[in-house]
Write a protein that holds these residues in place. Structure first.
Motif, short mmCIF file in Angstrom:
data_model
loop_
_atom_site.label_atom_id
_atom_site.label_comp_id
_atom_site.label_asym_id
_atom_site.label_seq_id
_atom_site.Cartn_x
_atom_site.Cartn_y
_atom_site.Cartn_z
N PRO A 167 50.42 -1.84 -32.12
CA PRO A 167 51.27 -0.39 -32.04
C PRO A 167 51.19 0.03 -30.67
CG PRO A 167 49.98 -0.60 -33.86
CD PRO A 167 49.45 -1.61 -33.02
N LEU A 168 50.13 0.00 -29.74
CA LEU A 168 50.11 0.39 -28.42
C LEU A 168 51.11 -0.04 -27.56
CD1 LEU A 168 46.33 1.38 -27.79
CD2 LEU A 168 48.33 2.90 -27.89
N GLU A 169 51.17 -1.36 -27.56
CA GLU A 169 51.92 -2.09 -26.60
C GLU A 169 53.27 -2.59 -27.17
OE1 GLU A 169 51.11 -3.35 -23.66
OE2 GLU A 169 49.00 -2.71 -23.62
N ALA A 170 53.71 -2.70 -28.49
CA ALA A 170 54.91 -3.28 -29.00
C ALA A 170 56.18 -2.43 -28.44
CB ALA A 170 54.87 -3.12 -30.48
N TYR A 171 56.09 -0.96 -28.59
CA TYR A 171 57.18 -0.62 -28.00
C TYR A 171 57.48 -0.72 -26.59
CZ TYR A 171 60.59 3.26 -27.40
OH TYR A 171 61.83 3.90 -26.98
N LYS A 172 56.62 -0.71 -25.82
CA LYS A 172 56.75 -0.80 -24.22
C LYS A 172 57.14 -2.31 -24.13
CE LYS A 172 52.69 1.48 -23.19
NZ LYS A 172 51.42 1.46 -23.08
N SER A 173 56.52 -3.11 -24.95
CA SER A 173 57.11 -4.59 -24.51
C SER A 173 58.55 -4.78 -24.81
CB SER A 173 56.08 -5.65 -25.27
OG SER A 173 56.23 -5.37 -26.67
N VAL A 174 59.09 -4.24 -25.91
CA VAL A 174 60.46 -4.32 -26.37
C VAL A 174 61.48 -3.58 -25.22
CG1 VAL A 174 62.26 -3.66 -28.11
CG2 VAL A 174 59.80 -4.48 -28.76
N GLU A 175 60.93 -2.34 -25.03
CA GLU A 175 61.56 -1.78 -23.86
C GLU A 175 61.72 -2.44 -22.54
OE1 GLU A 175 61.24 3.10 -23.28
OE2 GLU A 175 59.45 1.92 -22.68
N ASN A 176 60.47 -3.07 -22.16
CA ASN A 176 60.67 -4.13 -21.15
C ASN A 176 61.49 -5.22 -21.21
OD1 ASN A 176 59.57 -5.34 -18.80
ND2 ASN A 176 58.47 -6.93 -20.10
N ILE A 177 61.76 -5.93 -22.63
CA ILE A 177 62.48 -6.79 -22.91
C ILE A 177 64.32 -6.29 -22.56
CG2 ILE A 177 63.77 -8.08 -24.74
CD1 ILE A 177 61.01 -8.46 -26.06
N MET A 178 64.18 -5.11 -23.16
CA MET A 178 65.60 -4.35 -23.08
C MET A 178 65.93 -3.96 -21.48
SD MET A 178 67.07 -5.00 -25.96
CE MET A 178 68.43 -3.71 -26.13
N THR A 179 65.00 -3.94 -20.66
CA THR A 179 65.32 -3.44 -19.34
C THR A 179 64.99 -4.21 -18.28
OG1 THR A 179 63.26 -1.97 -19.37
CG2 THR A 179 65.21 -0.86 -20.17
N ALA A 180 63.79 -4.93 -18.39
CA ALA A 180 63.69 -5.55 -17.12
C ALA A 180 63.67 -7.12 -17.16
CB ALA A 180 62.04 -5.30 -16.95
N VAL A 181 63.54 -7.74 -18.37
CA VAL A 181 63.45 -9.15 -18.36
C VAL A 181 64.78 -9.64 -18.30
CG1 VAL A 181 62.96 -11.24 -20.16
CG2 VAL A 181 61.39 -9.16 -20.10
N PRO A 182 64.97 -10.55 -17.48
CA PRO A 182 66.61 -11.04 -17.21
C PRO A 182 66.87 -11.54 -18.53
CG PRO A 182 64.77 -12.03 -15.61
CD PRO A 182 64.00 -11.50 -16.66
N MET A 183 68.09 -11.18 -18.69
CA MET A 183 68.95 -11.38 -20.07
C MET A 183 68.14 -11.01 -21.45
SD MET A 183 71.53 -13.37 -19.15
CE MET A 183 72.36 -14.89 -19.88
N GLY A 184 67.29 -10.17 -21.29
CA GLY A 184 66.44 -9.86 -22.34
C GLY A 184 67.14 -9.07 -23.48
N SER A 185 68.06 -8.20 -22.77
CA SER A 185 68.61 -7.25 -23.79
C SER A 185 69.86 -8.19 -24.65
CB SER A 185 69.47 -6.22 -22.97
OG SER A 185 70.45 -5.78 -23.61
N LEU A 186 70.37 -9.09 -23.87
CA LEU A 186 71.31 -9.88 -24.66
C LEU A 186 70.76 -10.75 -25.89
CD1 LEU A 186 74.35 -10.89 -24.65
CD2 LEU A 186 73.75 -12.75 -23.22
N VAL A 187 69.48 -11.54 -25.22
CA VAL A 187 68.86 -12.28 -26.37
C VAL A 187 68.29 -11.45 -27.38
CG1 VAL A 187 66.87 -13.86 -26.56
CG2 VAL A 187 68.10 -13.82 -24.51
#
Lengths: 220, 152
Positions: free
Chosen positions: A67-87
């Motif tokens: 619960p502490l990390e999940a939201y931040k990691s999804v936010e990271n996928i959506m904003t920082a990870v290359p192609m993360g938002s698309l995937v």
């Protein structure tokens, strides 16, 4: 005869290429199953499943199921990870398309009466696959740990929990306690990425094996 | 085009002899169609994902209930039925019926369908009852989905 046909025939004369092809390739498909687009629905559901496996593995590499990390990691996928938002968006759309395709596939089987003897067991496996697909959706919904996830899961576990007799046990088994928290998150993650994929792989194998043995059901 | 004849082993009530249907080889005819459909679906998914990316709301907060809250669309009919059914049947509470009917009873019927429907015909004209019941079930699910959206 085109040049490609000639090359193929030349090779086939010498090496008997046709005998090397796996039997499924030589297996004839009834004409109506090739020309009628309604027969695509099951295949579309399976394609979505394959896309979900691929994009899901990608997401699992960046996602943190607490619960502490999940939201931040999804936010990271959506904003920082290359192609993360698309995937992640493809994962989202493939999931919804898969559920819709499974439902439409089931409707075709129903209205064409394709569940009848000798295909009774394949229908039962199919209904189980529908259940598993929606459970996939339900368990995946919680994982981003945003307001929508949390409260939709609250409604879902609430509804499952008010079933007579077994409800309270299902609710306890799903949530790992009396409310949605740490335990719920890790359970839903394990269900979503371990239990359900293993189950669906076995059942899909059965589903396809039965079609292979019995053939596609008759005309309208 | 190489057309071949395959045999259909299904035994139907009116003719017990084998029916011959035109068959096309799995490769390349069937596979080609599958590949075209697969490209179309994969392309559509990428297009949808680019135009309408998956959302992410504010972090989960157990103490603030957002308005409105909906379950996933494929569970809306269960939610809608629960809101719709407000009558106690004798000792059975309305809520129990509201969750049991669309989940346990509905899925139970689906599982048992091939054993309930003993009509051997797969001809749509000879299955009027099954088709009518199917249409009613479909309209029912659509109605309760709508009910779930309106009465959240």
């Amino acid at each position: 005869m085109s040049i490609l046909d000639k090359i193929y025939k030349w090779l086939d004369d010498r090496f008997k290429l046709r005998d090397l092809l796996p039997p499924i390739v030589k297996h004839p498909a009834p004409e109506y199953a090739v020309t009628n687009p309604l027969y695509c629905l099951g295949g579309i559901a399976f394609l979505c499943f394959l896309i979900l496996v691929g994009t899901g593995i990608f997401l699992a590499m960046y996602y943190k199921p607490t619960p502490l990390e999940a939201y931040k990691s999804v936010e990271n996928i959506m904003t920082a990870v290359p192609m993360g938002s698309l995937v992640r968006s493809i994962h989202h759309w493939a999931a919804n398309t898969m559920i819709a395709a499974v439902m439409l596939h089931m409707m075709r089987i129903y209205f064409m009466g394709a569940y009848k003897k000798p295909r009774e067991l394949n229908w039962v496996v199919g209904v189980t696959l529908l259940l598993i697909t929606t459970t996939f959706g339900f368990s995946g919904y919680l994982l981003p740990w945003d307001q929508l996830s949390f409260w939709a899961t609250k409604i879902g576990t609430g509804i499952a929990g008010s079933l007579p007799i077994i409800g309270q046990y299902i609710s306890l088994l799903l949530m790992g306690g009396s409310d949605i928290g740490n335990e719920t998150m890790t359970r839903f993650f394990a269900i979503h990425v371990l239990i359900l994929p293993a189950t669906i792989a076995i059942l899909l194998g059965l589903h396809f094996a039965m079609i292979r043995i019995q053939g596609i059901s008759g005309r309208l | 085009m190489s057309l071949i004849e395959i045999e259909k082993h299904e035994v139907e009530e009116e003719h017990h002899e084998q029916v011959r249907v035109r068959g096309l080889p799995f490769f390349p005819h069937f596979l080609l169609r599958e590949i075209v459909v697969m490209c179309f679906v994969a392309g559509s998914l990428i297009l949808l994902a680019s135009l309408y990316p998956a959302g992410l709301q504010t972090p989960a907060d157990p103490f603030t209930t957002p308005e409105p809250i909906f379950p996933e669309w494929y569970f809306l009919y269960v939610y809608g039925f629960l809101k719709f059914w407000t009558w106690n049947l004798g000792p059975i509470e309305a809520k129990i019926i509201g969750v049991t009917l669309p989940m346990v009873v509905w899925y139970g019927l689906l599982f048992l369908l091939p054993f309930i429907d003993r009509n051997p015909s797969s001809d749509i004209r000879k299955r009027k009852v099954a088709v009518a019941l199917g249409v009613i079930a479909l309209l029912g699910i659509l109605y309760f989905t709508y009910f779930g959206i309106v009465h959240h």
